[in-house]
Design an enzyme around this catalytic site. Sequence first.
Site, PDB file in Angstrom:
ATOM      1  N   TYR A  65     -44.564 -57.513  53.574  1.00 29.07           N
ATOM      2  CA  TYR A  65     -43.206 -57.202  53.648  1.00 29.07           C
ATOM      3  C   TYR A  65     -42.487 -57.676  52.420  1.00 29.07           C
ATOM      4  O   TYR A  65     -42.520 -58.774  52.278  1.00 29.07           O
ATOM      5  CB  TYR A  65     -42.610 -57.447  54.740  1.00 29.07           C
ATOM      6  N   GLU A  67     -38.983 -56.577  51.389  1.00 25.96           N
ATOM      7  CA  GLU A  67     -37.586 -55.929  51.295  1.00 25.96           C
ATOM      8  C   GLU A  67     -36.663 -56.759  50.299  1.00 25.96           C
ATOM      9  O   GLU A  67     -36.801 -57.908  50.454  1.00 25.96           O
ATOM     10  CB  GLU A  67     -37.134 -55.786  52.721  1.00 25.96           C
ATOM     11  N   ASP A 211     -35.590 -35.724  34.265  1.00 22.53           N
ATOM     12  CA  ASP A 211     -36.790 -35.882  35.435  1.00 22.53           C
ATOM     13  C   ASP A 211     -38.036 -35.503  34.489  1.00 22.53           C
ATOM     14  O   ASP A 211     -38.569 -34.466  34.327  1.00 22.53           O
ATOM     15  CB  ASP A 211     -36.573 -34.998  36.495  1.00 22.53           C
ATOM     16  N   THR A 237     -42.755 -39.425  37.918  1.00 29.46           N
ATOM     17  CA  THR A 237     -43.865 -39.665  39.117  1.00 29.46           C
ATOM     18  C   THR A 237     -44.818 -40.431  38.284  1.00 29.46           C
ATOM     19  O   THR A 237     -45.078 -40.307  37.106  1.00 29.46           O
ATOM     20  CB  THR A 237     -44.360 -38.621  39.687  1.00 29.46           C
ATOM     21  N   LYS A 240     -48.959 -38.075  38.029  1.00 25.91           N
ATOM     22  CA  LYS A 240     -49.445 -36.689  37.181  1.00 25.91           C
ATOM     23  C   LYS A 240     -49.935 -36.930  36.129  1.00 25.91           C
ATOM     24  O   LYS A 240     -51.011 -37.723  35.909  1.00 25.91           O
ATOM     25  CB  LYS A 240     -48.237 -35.838  37.168  1.00 25.91           C
ATOM     26  N   ARG A 246     -50.034 -42.453  43.568  1.00 20.17           N
ATOM     27  CA  ARG A 246     -49.005 -41.297  43.870  1.00 20.17           C
ATOM     28  C   ARG A 246     -47.744 -42.229  43.996  1.00 20.17           C
ATOM     29  O   ARG A 246     -47.711 -43.260  44.804  1.00 20.17           O
ATOM     30  CB  ARG A 246     -49.538 -41.028  45.268  1.00 20.17           C
TER      31      ARG A 246
HETATM   32  C1  LIG Z   1     -40.035 -32.323  38.363  1.00 19.30           C
HETATM   33  C2  LIG Z   1     -40.354 -32.814  39.356  1.00 19.30           C
HETATM   34  N1  LIG Z   1     -39.574 -33.691  39.983  1.00 19.30           N
HETATM   35  C3  LIG Z   1     -40.061 -34.409  41.247  1.00 19.30           C
HETATM   36  C4  LIG Z   1     -41.193 -34.513  42.055  1.00 19.30           C
HETATM   37  C5  LIG Z   1     -41.118 -34.937  43.185  1.00 19.30           C
HETATM   38  O1  LIG Z   1     -42.337 -35.938  43.222  1.00 19.30           O
HETATM   39  P1  LIG Z   1     -43.102 -36.037  44.524  1.00 19.30           P
HETATM   40  O2  LIG Z   1     -43.912 -34.972  45.215  1.00 19.30           O
HETATM   41  O3  LIG Z   1     -43.950 -37.317  44.390  1.00 19.30           O
HETATM   42  O4  LIG Z   1     -41.952 -36.344  45.412  1.00 19.30           O
HETATM   43  C6  LIG Z   1     -41.784 -33.474  41.458  1.00 19.30           C
HETATM   44  C7  LIG Z   1     -43.325 -33.070  41.911  1.00 19.30           C
HETATM   45  O5  LIG Z   1     -43.869 -32.276  41.765  1.00 19.30           O
HETATM   46  C8  LIG Z   1     -41.769 -32.639  40.033  1.00 19.30           C
HETATM   47  O6  LIG Z   1     -42.341 -31.784  39.537  1.00 19.30           O
END
Ligand SMILES: Cc1ncc(COP(=O)(O)O)c(C=O)c1O
Length: 445
Positions: A65, A67, A211, A237, A240, A246
């Site tokens: 843990y 936090e 993003d 993320t 990918k 993940r």
């Molecule tokens: C552009 C975009 N933002 C956010 C996410 C969210 O990611 P997660 O599935 O890890 O929550 C994705 C996932 O496909 C995505 O394509």
Amino acid sequence: MEEMGHYNVGFGLDGKGVGESDPEVAELLKRELDRQSSTLQLIASENFTSPAVLAAMGSVLTNKYAEGYPRRRYYGGNTVVDEIEELARQRACALFGAEHANVQPHSGANANLAAYMALLEPGDTVLAMRLDQGGHLTHGSPVSITGKTYRFVSYGVNPITEMIDLDQVADLARAEHPKLIVAGATSYPRVIDPRPFREIADEVGAFLMFDAAHPAGLIAGGVHPNPVGLADVVTFTTHKTLRGPRGGAILCRAELAKAVDSAVFPGLQGGPLEHVIAAKAVAFGEASKPDFREYARQVLVNTSYLAQSLAEEGFRLVSGGTENHLMLLDLRSFNADLTGKQAQEALDLAGITCNRNQIPGDPRSPFVTSGLRIGTAAETTAGMKETEMAQIARVISRVLAHPEDRDVLLEVREEVKQLCAKFPPYPTDSPLPGIGQAVSKSLED
Ligand SMILES: Cc1ncc(COP(=O)(O)O)c(C=O)c1O
């Protein structure tokens, strides 16, 4: 030591270690490894992590843990964990040239939500990409907490070019005065250039969030423009194109660090997943190597080669092409009656895994769709190149010309199995490394 060997082998690779105590779960792990190894993985948001990343995730860090943040924890015993999280943060900053990194978000969705919490108050206006034209659920879908908490206004693609309509972004920004503009998408086959978004954000006094969930690995590999330094906040993320575990992460300028950190914890999450953070550190380390630049380059080559080959088979490419790791096929040019749902199901039976997707202006629902989204990030990791892309285009076309012919599906399934056998993501004939070996080997290479 024999026992330790088994123990290590079970860390996510083939279930043998788990099998020592739980044959039922081990059997399922084995079946999933077989599936990933014997069928084509063309889901654009997936990849094959290295054994080192798997090993770090399957480590004793899951027991801890922690936090809080390095040197500011709520529990004791975090000396090592602090070093791990600090290393992950430093590597993320070095990889993308950022001033601050938060590596705790459990997922991309959490990273986005935390970024919104850091920059916005409930009810504030956000300008983001429409879902049915490529945006993500967390870009304001009414079924997502994001759409319920903030007032989202959406831009889309130009109906002719099917590329992001920057004039529309600018017009909407001037009319709606958003506090935040979001650039980034989940099913968009082109480069997203952060510069025009920065100019628009500056003109209307909005924050800019990029993003980079999908292109993070392409950015790290130097083949897509880096939004760090232009966007106020960059979320991504790690699983990918970046090829890590993940999870999610956030990059920002130093002055936003406190707001971002408090939004993640205690704002949104409890204890961080330090085993995943260790795996993120490993992935950031791997992505900083010359090999990874070559990988990112090959992803672009493979995607454009596959797209071109599919176009020659009669599929229309949304936006006329691709500049990243994915393409969107409009199936109607191939067969007006074939839906994305039927195509996905027939391809699945033939051992080709991809997902149906709406295309811009799709007359069909998101459950049916007229499109397919296909990505090459995973099979490029497995080592496939242009020759294999040409073969993949042929088998996709063959299946979709005969989606209900079981003989064709079985024949293609066999062909796919033989192809995949030449590119095993986790070769079973090589000794599987233990945690320490796998991580240190990946760092030495
Ligand atoms: C552009 C975009 N933002 C956010 C996410 C969210 O990611 P997660 O599935 O890890 O929550 C994705 C996932 O496909 C995505 O394509």
